[in-house]
Every structure is written in C-alpha cells, then in structure tokens.
Design a protein around this motif. Structure first.
Motif, mmCIF file in Angstrom:
data_model
loop_
_atom_site.group_PDB
_atom_site.id
_atom_site.type_symbol
_atom_site.label_atom_id
_atom_site.label_comp_id
_atom_site.label_asym_id
_atom_site.label_seq_id
_atom_site.Cartn_x
_atom_site.Cartn_y
_atom_site.Cartn_z
ATOM 1 N N TRP A 128 45.642 41.133 37.283
ATOM 2 C CA TRP A 128 46.075 41.915 38.451
ATOM 3 C C TRP A 128 44.908 42.822 38.847
ATOM 4 O O TRP A 128 44.717 43.908 38.304
ATOM 5 C CB TRP A 128 47.320 42.735 38.105
ATOM 6 C CG TRP A 128 47.756 43.576 39.253
ATOM 7 C CD1 TRP A 128 47.364 44.856 39.525
ATOM 8 C CD2 TRP A 128 48.633 43.196 40.310
ATOM 9 N NE1 TRP A 128 47.936 45.284 40.691
ATOM 10 C CE2 TRP A 128 48.714 44.290 41.204
ATOM 11 C CE3 TRP A 128 49.352 42.038 40.603
ATOM 12 C CZ2 TRP A 128 49.496 44.259 42.356
ATOM 13 C CZ3 TRP A 128 50.118 42.007 41.744
ATOM 14 C CH2 TRP A 128 50.189 43.109 42.614
ATOM 15 N N LEU A 129 44.106 42.368 39.810
ATOM 16 C CA LEU A 129 42.871 43.083 40.149
ATOM 17 C C LEU A 129 43.074 44.379 40.948
ATOM 18 O O LEU A 129 42.281 45.315 40.793
ATOM 19 C CB LEU A 129 41.918 42.150 40.903
ATOM 20 C CG LEU A 129 41.529 40.874 40.135
ATOM 21 C CD1 LEU A 129 40.596 39.998 40.963
ATOM 22 C CD2 LEU A 129 40.883 41.224 38.812
ATOM 23 N N PRO A 130 44.110 44.479 41.815
ATOM 24 C CA PRO A 130 44.205 45.703 42.629
ATOM 25 C C PRO A 130 44.337 47.006 41.825
ATOM 26 O O PRO A 130 44.172 48.079 42.386
ATOM 27 C CB PRO A 130 45.446 45.455 43.497
ATOM 28 C CG PRO A 130 45.492 43.969 43.637
ATOM 29 C CD PRO A 130 45.044 43.446 42.303
ATOM 30 N N ASN A 131 44.623 46.919 40.528
ATOM 31 C CA ASN A 131 44.712 48.165 39.742
ATOM 32 C C ASN A 131 43.670 48.232 38.631
ATOM 33 O O ASN A 131 43.785 49.076 37.734
ATOM 34 C CB ASN A 131 46.112 48.335 39.140
ATOM 35 C CG ASN A 131 47.139 48.746 40.178
ATOM 36 O OD1 ASN A 131 47.478 47.949 41.050
ATOM 37 N ND2 ASN A 131 47.605 49.979 40.135
ATOM 38 N N TYR A 187 52.603 47.059 42.251
ATOM 39 C CA TYR A 187 52.101 46.408 41.036
ATOM 40 C C TYR A 187 53.269 45.953 40.146
ATOM 41 O O TYR A 187 53.353 44.795 39.734
ATOM 42 C CB TYR A 187 51.162 47.377 40.314
ATOM 43 C CG TYR A 187 51.091 47.257 38.819
ATOM 44 C CD1 TYR A 187 50.466 46.178 38.214
ATOM 45 C CD2 TYR A 187 51.636 48.253 38.015
ATOM 46 C CE1 TYR A 187 50.396 46.084 36.834
ATOM 47 C CE2 TYR A 187 51.565 48.168 36.645
ATOM 48 C CZ TYR A 187 50.959 47.088 36.048
ATOM 49 O OH TYR A 187 50.892 46.987 34.697
ATOM 50 N N GLN A 188 54.211 46.881 39.894
ATOM 51 C CA GLN A 188 55.340 46.553 39.018
ATOM 52 C C GLN A 188 56.143 45.373 39.566
ATOM 53 O O GLN A 188 56.467 44.432 38.852
ATOM 54 C CB GLN A 188 56.289 47.758 38.920
ATOM 55 C CG GLN A 188 55.686 49.010 38.377
ATOM 56 C CD GLN A 188 55.611 49.001 36.865
ATOM 57 O OE1 GLN A 188 56.145 48.100 36.237
ATOM 58 N NE2 GLN A 188 54.941 49.958 36.300
ATOM 59 N N LEU A 189 56.482 45.466 40.848
ATOM 60 C CA LEU A 189 57.373 44.461 41.436
ATOM 61 C C LEU A 189 56.704 43.100 41.526
ATOM 62 O O LEU A 189 57.312 42.074 41.231
ATOM 63 C CB LEU A 189 57.833 44.906 42.833
ATOM 64 C CG LEU A 189 58.766 46.116 42.838
ATOM 65 C CD1 LEU A 189 59.021 46.600 44.255
ATOM 66 C CD2 LEU A 189 60.089 45.747 42.168
ATOM 67 N N THR A 190 55.406 43.101 41.914
ATOM 68 C CA THR A 190 54.749 41.794 42.069
ATOM 69 C C THR A 190 54.509 41.154 40.704
ATOM 70 O O THR A 190 54.639 39.942 40.549
ATOM 71 C CB THR A 190 53.442 41.922 42.875
ATOM 72 O OG1 THR A 190 53.686 42.790 43.982
ATOM 73 C CG2 THR A 190 52.990 40.583 43.417
ATOM 74 N N MET A 191 54.159 41.963 39.702
ATOM 75 C CA MET A 191 53.986 41.403 38.344
ATOM 76 C C MET A 191 55.319 40.792 37.869
ATOM 77 O O MET A 191 55.339 39.715 37.264
ATOM 78 C CB MET A 191 53.538 42.482 37.361
ATOM 79 C CG MET A 191 52.105 42.900 37.522
ATOM 80 S SD MET A 191 50.901 41.672 36.966
ATOM 81 C CE MET A 191 50.618 42.171 35.275
ATOM 82 N N ALA A 192 56.431 41.478 38.169
ATOM 83 C CA ALA A 192 57.738 40.958 37.745
ATOM 84 C C ALA A 192 58.093 39.693 38.524
ATOM 85 O O ALA A 192 58.773 38.806 38.002
ATOM 86 C CB ALA A 192 58.813 42.020 37.941
ATOM 87 N N GLN A 193 57.603 39.602 39.753
ATOM 88 C CA GLN A 193 57.860 38.408 40.560
ATOM 89 C C GLN A 193 57.031 37.223 40.021
ATOM 90 O O GLN A 193 57.502 36.094 39.961
ATOM 91 C CB GLN A 193 57.447 38.719 41.993
ATOM 92 C CG GLN A 193 58.041 37.822 43.035
ATOM 93 C CD GLN A 193 57.456 38.166 44.390
ATOM 94 O OE1 GLN A 193 56.256 38.400 44.513
ATOM 95 N NE2 GLN A 193 58.300 38.215 45.387
#
Ligand SMILES: Cc1cc2nc3c(=O)[nH]c(=O)nc-3n(C[C@H](O)[C@H](O)[C@H](O)COP(=O)(O)OP(=O)(O)OC[C@H]3O[C@@H](n4cnc5c(N)ncnc54)[C@H](O)[C@@H]3O)c2cc1C
Length: 417
Positions: free
Chosen positions: A71-74, A386-392
């Motif tokens: 996850w690059l954006p963070n 970040y949380q939601l997309t990682m969970a998706q």
C-alpha cells in the motif's frame, strides 16, 4: 460426499441445490476452453484485475517479482514509525490464490504480443491469449549524476524502512546532521512531514527540501506551498524552490545555482518514469515512455494487450494515482471478458477522487484539481481510505483474518484520540 464416498465438486452441489436468491453457478468450462490471461505486475492495477477476472471463465497467471502487495499511499508513515512494514503489506500468493488464479513470483523479461507469449527473468516461456500489463513506474532521477548511487529512493516499503533506520541513527548523534529531500511534489511534502512528525524537536538535525519548480506541489494551488512554509517557520528546515539539483555525492547535494548542501542522508522523491519493459516489448515507442493505450486501455500497438495503472499512457494524460490504478484494473478485467466474447471493449471513465496529502501530524491537504482545503483532521480521512481499501483488497473471512483488520482499526482509533 455422495453415497459412494466420492467428494463432489462444489459447483455440482450448488447446481443440484439451487437457491432462489442466488443464481446457480455455471459449470466451469474445461480448462483448455478458457482463454489464457497473463497479468504482469500485481500491485493496485494488476491485483484488482486478477480479483475481477472469474477463474471459472479464464485461465489466469499473475507474475510479480515481489512477494507482497504494498500500500504505497501511506509509505511515508514508515519514515516516522507511525506505521510498520506489516501494516502496509499483504501476501500476493494468498490473494491471487483466493481469486482462483496462479501466482508466479518472477519478473517478466519480455512480452511478445504478436506471438502471444512472454518470457520470465528465469527464462520460462508462458503462452497467452490476453495480456494485462500493470508494471507501474520506476524511480525518476532525471539523469542527475550520483542520484542513483547516493540518494535513497522513496518508492517501496523496504526503501522507506531504510530511510527510517538511517534517520534514527542520525537523530542519535550529538553532532549537527543534515537531511536533504529532493523533490517538492506530494511525495517530498509527505516525506518532510514525517521527518518533522518524529524529529522536529531535535535541533541538531536540519532538513532541506529542494524543488526545481517555482513552488512546492506546483500542480496544485499555491496554498500548499504557503501552508508548508508556515508550519516550518521556526524549525530547522530550509525550502529551496526554483533550483534543480546538479549532482549528488556521498556527503552533499550540489544545486545548479552553486549552493552546496551538506547531506548525511539524501532522500529522492523525483517522480516516476516508464519501466524499460514497455519499450523493450514494443508497447511504447521509445525508452522512458508510457505505453500508449486507447481510451479502452487496449494497447494502441497490440489488440491482445491491455496496459493499466501508472504504465498506461492514456490519450488524455491522467495523474498517476492508486485509485485510478484500481479502477483501471476493473475496467481491464471487464474489457478482457468482452473481447473474449467478441464484444467491443468499453472506454475507461476515471472518477474524480480528491487526493489527500499528509504533512505529518501538522496538517493534511485535500486536493481536488487546483482547489485545496487544509485541515489536520483530514488525516483521519486518509487513514479511513487506507483501512477500507485494504479490507476490500483482503476481505476477512475468518476470526483469525479479522485480527490484522482489528489491529489497523485500533491504530486508527488511537490516532484519532
Ligand atoms: C510515496 C508515494 C505516495 C503515494 N501517495 C498516493 C496517494 O496518496 N494517493 C494515490 O492515489 N496514489 C498515491 N501514490 C501513487 C500510487 O502508489 C501509484 O499510482 C500506484 O501504485 C500505481 O499502481 P500500479 O499498480 O499501476 O503500479 P505499482 O503500484 O507501482 O505496481 C507495479 C507492480 O508491478 C511489478 N512489476 C514491475 N515490473 C515487473 C515485471 N517486469 N514483471 C512483473 N512484475 C513487475 C512491481 O513489482 C509492482 O508490484 C503514491 C506513490 C508513492 C510512491
């Protein structure tokens, strides 16, 4: 299990017991009849394409040399230690297997679209009917002498971890130390924010931010430049705009105007350039160019190839962003299915999603085109994305799999407090 003790395939069981709310799953076609799809690169764009291609309809093989989705954006948050590497990684093999496909942990060395085959770095040859290219971009050093050798890039979890370790060692020193961040785009601004989040009270650590353009984040409103300078007033930070870097050495960054900045750590955030694979495989006309695609993301040169994410050179250029890469992955999967069915592919229509640029714990900027709104509270919005997309990307299916999600949510709650 049937009366003869033979385990029935799941799809047979579903067909024999149809549910009113759920359409019966079609019987998978025999493997030979399924079009062979290869996906080269499995981060945002490639992984999303893999997750959207039905294993029952396509024989999909996914290639990537590295084991983990990142996850690059963070990744800037690694620099301060606000996030750890494990927070930002997901194992590719498991994600790809869960979609019903094969994962090959290898780089692709060449793609021969006309012959419908690719060759991996270890010389394995793999035939395909459709190829989805999602190789992203490479660190752009603009040919500045010494940049490749002495500056640390800012493009992966490992690279940002290396920066965190070097910074921590400099911060422990009692002597004056100097950090130079090259590039005043959103990556450079986010890198500076994280250095300040962790070390702004350490007066012996001075930080320089160098940008060739006339101001920081030149594509957005001047407000960001002004806000960053305001936050840096009184800290050991110098911002140099309108002056390109001439050379990087082991101990300094030399600017074109003659100024020499002593540097114990040089962080390079100079943007991205097209990877060599695109030109080598004749998907791009020249080295360093993105692969030209039609609005449908189909290669302008090879109808059996789709190029997506950062690697795609759209007729109307688009910011190289993760949310576009995810959308393009979905679009490419849909268009491969259409092409396999003999139907015309559909144009990719990018959504207008604002960008959230963090400046450590000091501020967060919401950028929509040239409009900018600044508020430290937007940090929670960036964290939620970040949380939601990682969970998706990796939906939890068991109590055990819920653990990393719960840990991430707890981290968010702590931060919000
Ligand atoms: C520091 C930083 C901050 C960012 N912040 C944001 C943000 O806040 N919001 C946002 O939307 N975007 C942000 N981005 C941009 C975003 O990360 C990219 O647009 C996105 O990663 C592009 O996705 P992609 O799948 O096209 O390429 P990538 O994510 O770069 O993935 C490419 C994949 O291809 C693989 N690959 C490369 N070559 C080969 C090969 N020869 N064979 C097989 N596999 C190969 C790589 O290993 C990699 O896994 C940021 C980027 C950086 C670096």
């Amino acid at each position: 299990m049937n009366s003869s003790g033979v385990v029935l395939p799941v799809y047979t069981a579903v067909r024999s017991c149809p549910d009113d709310d759920m359409p019966a799953r079609p019987t998978p076609a025999p493997p030979a009849a399924r079009p062979r799809v290869v996906i080269v690169g499995a981060n945002f764009a490639g992984l999303r394409a893999a997750q959207r291609l039905a294993a029952a309809a396509f024989d999909v093989t996914v290639f990537d040399p590295s084991a983990n989705f990142e996850w690059l954006p963070n990744i800037h948050e690694l620099v301060s230690g606000a996030k750890r590497p494990a927070d930002l990684r997901l194992p590719r093999r498991r994600l790809v297997a869960r979609a019903g496909h094969r994962f090959v942990r290898e780089a692709v060395a060449s793609i021969e679209a006309r012959r419908g085959r690719l060759t991996t770095a270890r010389g394995r040859v793999h035939a395909f009917d459709f190829c989805i290219v999602a190789v992203g971009g490479c660190n752009e050093t603009h040919g500045v002498p010494g940049a490749d050798r002495y500056a640390l890039p800012f493009k992966s979890v490992d690279q940002c971890e290396a920066i965190r370790r070097r910074l921590a060692a400099l911060a422990r020193s009692r002597d004056p130390r100097s950090v130079v961040i090259v590039g005043g785009g959103f990556e450079g601004v986010e890198a500076l924010g994280e250095v300040l989040r962790r070390y702004r009270s350490r007066r012996h650590l001075s930080v320089h931010l160098v940008e060739a353009g006339p101001r920081l984040m030149a594509n957005a409103a001047a407000k960001i430049d002004a806000a960053v300078r305001r936050h840096c007033a009184g800290l050991s930070v110098s911002i140099h705009t309108g002056v390109p870097v001439a050379r990087v050495t082991a101990a300094a960054v030399q600017l074109r105007d003659g100024l020499r900045l002593r540097s114990d750590l040089t962080i390079w955030t100079g943007g991205v350039v097209a990877p060599p694979l695109l030109a080598a495989s004749r998907l791009a006309p020249r080295a360093r160019q993105w692969a030209p695609v039609e609005p449908t993301l189909r290669s302008q040169r090879h109808p059996n190839v789709f190029v997506i994410g950062d690697a795609a050179g759209l007729p109307r250029p688009l910011a190289k962003q993760a949310f576009h890469a995810l959308e393009m992955g979905e679009c490419a999967a849909r268009n491969v299915a259409r092409a396999a069915a003999g139907r015309a592919p559909l144009a990719y229509r990018p959504s207008r999603t604002p960008l959230l640029v963090a400046f450590g714990d000091l501020d967060t900027f919401l950028v929509a085109g040239r409009a900018v709104v600044a508020n430290p509270a937007f940090a929670a919005g960036k964290e939620a994305v970040y949380q939601l997309t990682m969970a998706q990307i990796d939906p939890p299916t068991t109590a055990q799999a819920l653990r990393p999600l719960a840990a991430r949510a707890a981290g968010l709650a702590r931060r919000l407090r």
